[in-house]
Design a protein around this motif. Sequence first.
Motif, short mmCIF file in Angstrom:
data_model
loop_
_atom_site.label_atom_id
_atom_site.label_comp_id
_atom_site.label_asym_id
_atom_site.label_seq_id
_atom_site.Cartn_x
_atom_site.Cartn_y
_atom_site.Cartn_z
N ILE A 155 0.83 -1.20 0.00
CA ILE A 155 0.00 0.00 0.00
C ILE A 155 0.87 1.25 0.00
N ILE A 156 1.85 1.29 0.88
CA ILE A 156 2.70 2.48 1.01
C ILE A 156 3.46 2.74 -0.28
N HIS A 157 4.14 1.72 -0.79
CA HIS A 157 5.00 1.93 -1.96
C HIS A 157 4.20 2.11 -3.23
N ARG A 158 3.02 1.51 -3.33
CA ARG A 158 2.18 1.71 -4.52
C ARG A 158 1.68 3.15 -4.57
N ILE A 159 1.27 3.71 -3.44
CA ILE A 159 0.82 5.10 -3.41
C ILE A 159 1.97 6.04 -3.74
N ASN A 160 3.15 5.78 -3.17
CA ASN A 160 4.31 6.62 -3.48
C ASN A 160 4.67 6.55 -4.96
N GLN A 161 4.58 5.34 -5.54
CA GLN A 161 4.87 5.18 -6.96
C GLN A 161 3.88 6.00 -7.81
N ALA A 162 2.60 5.93 -7.45
CA ALA A 162 1.59 6.67 -8.20
C ALA A 162 1.80 8.18 -8.08
N ILE A 163 2.16 8.65 -6.89
CA ILE A 163 2.38 10.09 -6.68
C ILE A 163 3.55 10.57 -7.52
N ARG A 164 4.65 9.81 -7.52
CA ARG A 164 5.83 10.21 -8.31
C ARG A 164 5.50 10.27 -9.80
N GLN A 165 4.81 9.25 -10.31
CA GLN A 165 4.49 9.23 -11.73
C GLN A 165 3.55 10.36 -12.11
N ARG A 166 2.56 10.65 -11.28
CA ARG A 166 1.63 11.72 -11.60
C ARG A 166 2.31 13.09 -11.49
N ALA A 167 3.28 13.24 -10.58
CA ALA A 167 3.99 14.51 -10.44
C ALA A 167 4.86 14.79 -11.66
N VAL A 168 5.53 13.75 -12.19
CA VAL A 168 6.44 13.93 -13.32
C VAL A 168 5.68 13.93 -14.64
N HIS A 169 4.72 13.03 -14.78
CA HIS A 169 3.96 12.91 -16.03
C HIS A 169 2.47 12.99 -15.73
N PRO A 170 1.93 14.19 -15.52
CA PRO A 170 0.51 14.31 -15.13
C PRO A 170 -0.46 13.85 -16.21
N GLU A 171 0.01 13.78 -17.46
CA GLU A 171 -0.91 13.41 -18.54
C GLU A 171 -0.92 11.91 -18.83
N ARG A 172 0.03 11.16 -18.28
CA ARG A 172 0.11 9.73 -18.57
C ARG A 172 -0.68 8.92 -17.55
N PRO A 173 -1.18 7.74 -17.95
CA PRO A 173 -1.84 6.86 -16.97
C PRO A 173 -0.83 6.26 -16.01
N ILE A 174 -1.28 5.90 -14.83
CA ILE A 174 -0.42 5.31 -13.82
C ILE A 174 -0.01 3.90 -14.27
N GLU A 175 1.28 3.62 -14.19
CA GLU A 175 1.78 2.31 -14.60
C GLU A 175 1.37 1.24 -13.59
N PRO A 176 1.33 -0.04 -14.03
CA PRO A 176 0.96 -1.12 -13.11
C PRO A 176 1.93 -1.22 -11.94
N ALA A 177 1.49 -1.84 -10.88
CA ALA A 177 2.32 -1.99 -9.68
C ALA A 177 3.54 -2.84 -9.99
N ALA A 178 4.64 -2.54 -9.32
CA ALA A 178 5.89 -3.28 -9.51
C ALA A 178 5.73 -4.73 -9.06
N GLY A 179 6.41 -5.61 -9.74
CA GLY A 179 6.29 -7.03 -9.44
C GLY A 179 6.71 -7.39 -8.03
N ILE A 180 7.69 -6.65 -7.47
CA ILE A 180 8.17 -6.96 -6.12
C ILE A 180 7.07 -6.73 -5.09
N LEU A 181 6.13 -5.81 -5.38
CA LEU A 181 5.04 -5.53 -4.44
C LEU A 181 3.98 -6.63 -4.48
N LEU A 182 3.87 -7.33 -5.60
CA LEU A 182 2.86 -8.39 -5.74
C LEU A 182 3.45 -9.77 -5.57
N ARG A 183 4.71 -9.84 -5.22
CA ARG A 183 5.39 -11.13 -5.16
C ARG A 183 4.76 -12.09 -4.17
N TYR A 184 4.35 -11.56 -3.03
CA TYR A 184 3.82 -12.43 -1.98
C TYR A 184 2.29 -12.44 -1.94
#
Length: 724
Positions: free
Chosen positions: A510-539
């Motif tokens: 939860i923490i890292h997915r939200i941080n990832q989404a915030i960073r992507q939206r801050a840098v590229h506000p017009e692009r869709p949010i990329e899928p969650a990183a595999g390391i977060l879904l590993r378990y």
Amino acid sequence: MADKEATVYIIDLGKSMGKANNGRSESDLDWSMRYVWDRISTTVAASRKTWTVGVIGLRTDLTDNNEDAAGLDGYENISVLQQIGPLSMTSLKELRPRIAPSNTNNGDAISAIVVAVGMIDSFTKKLKYNRRIVLVTDGKGPMDDDSLEDVSQKLNESNIELTVIGVDFDDPEYGFKEEEKSKLKAKNEKILARLVSQCKDGIYGTMAQAVEELSMPRIKQVRPFKSYDGPLTLGDPEKYPSAMSISVERYFKTKLAHPPSATTVIIKSEHGAGPSQVDEEADEMEGVERSGPSFAGVKQVRTYKVEDPDAPGGKRDVEFESLAKGYEYGRTVVPISESDWNITKLETKKSFTILGFIPFSSYEPFLNMGEAGIIIAQKFNERAELALSSFVNALYELESYAIARYVAKDGQNPLLVLLIPSPKLESETECLYDIPLPFAEDVRSYQFPPLDKVITANGPVTSNHRLLPDENLQKAMSDYVDAMDLSGFAVDDEGKPSEYAPLDESYNPIIHRINQAIRQRAVHPERPIEPAAGILLRYSKPPEDLVAQAKTQIEALIKHSDVKKVPPKAKGKRKRETIKPISGLDVDALLGQKKKIKITMENAVPEFKQMLASAEQISTIENATKQMGGIVLNLIRASSGSSNYDRAAENIRVMREELISLEEPELYNKFLRDLKDKLFKGDLGGDRRDLWRQKIVGLGLNLITQQESEASEVTEADAKKFEK
């Protein structure tokens, strides 16, 4: 180590960076900027004024740097895009359009490093800073290595860490090598590798590894937080000289991590919210920088009302200061005013007192109540270190825990904690760990039936029952558990079995997915949010290889436990059983009655039910619903005032109940959406909106929700929104 940082990113913007290589769909510049934007956005998110960033463009069309302005040769096509300083969303927005491939391949990377060194020295002077230079390049531009030793010496003198990340650079440790490399690029890679090797703090790598490691969450470095500094006592030192008192310090060992919090704002367009719509006092959000669309903070106001027959509307506003807290006592309410509230508070003083001791065997781990702390002796206090060491080792040798009462500050609520000894034999630090314990009111004692025996209604106990597993099932389950063991499923660097899910690699998604989404939206506000990183879904699911290995055990477990797949619910079938005559004869056939194929307005309800009762196909249910819906529309259209509203509402109610029973809610929801559309458009004989308010909403004939039928896709929120 210094908490201040000065980092300069040198980004190669040469013409060659605009091309895509090695089968990639994006250009080398866009691919490299994944790493750079991630690092920069992390710095912006930290919002620390002492973390400063500068950006230099290499191989740019224009030239803008101090060395070239001073008349020095060799600094052409190098531009300072961002002076060193705190980076904000505004500066990030201004920087984005300047990161684009140029029309030239001229520009020396070594000279760009010299420019970066000058920027850092000028900004940091002799102050204590962590200084870094990060060079991102494809190595296809000309480089002059005549002054390589002088540059490395200057980097070492200024204590600057140099990181060189090359696009498709060879890296034997990572296992990457580019085939058919040009001679110029091969030469430049050797020059940069030699420069890094001459630096005290140097990192040389390939961009493929840097981009791959972006999915690895970065753990926030937390400073030690001292929650207690004072004596740990056993007895009362003020009354008894023999009482124990050790000067200790307490720090958090584990603490709950929270995702970043959000602030409620309102977007203000050019012709949007004005002074009447946005509270002027909340217009400026203190400490928050505004970027992009103008926004304002929302000020929340709460009002309190009491019933007053003499007031307009029967209610009167009251001030918050006049309120008192009321507590239920039986069927009455006992008020306690703010002035009397102090009687409910315990008068506690800061303390850490040991109440007694219990053996290891008397404590159950499930009693842990939350965040753990670590207790060490007071720094630079040899007497306290010796006393705490003696106490820790005594507890460990006697296999005992200590129970203590802990009050962090004067006036705070006390906690009961368990003190666990940790001698130097088991850890690097000789200390005590404390874990909060529950009070009597916190414990929930539930009684459950035993799993290994069945107590019959008459009283006898049996261990052989259909609800108890037999030997074959127990063995199958035991084999399955052993086969799904994760403790040795992974393989370390030496090829030996290792733990699959170590604690230091189990990240909070939860923490890292939200941080990832915030960073992507801050840098590229017009692009869709990329899928969650595999390391977060590993378990989130078991390893596929492990499941494949345990296939034999899974099949044996299914066989012995008699697991059967539950068939899907048949739609169009009633939940209630149809009542049949004892004789089993078809009464309708004997009486010569034919199945209804048309519903009349005069006898709509019974004919509708009769048609659904004999339905064998979904098409029959759809036909009946369509006919019933047409009758409802005709009744409303022909109604003189509200004369036919009751008949129409009754037909709608019957249709709703029958379709819920048949698990066909979408047929009703589709009809109701069409009805509302026609009502509010005036297509049913004029303004009929009072029918919607009085009959549909008033009688609870809204959309069928998921709570009423599992086959529905309408949520409670959707239904409430629809009925407005």
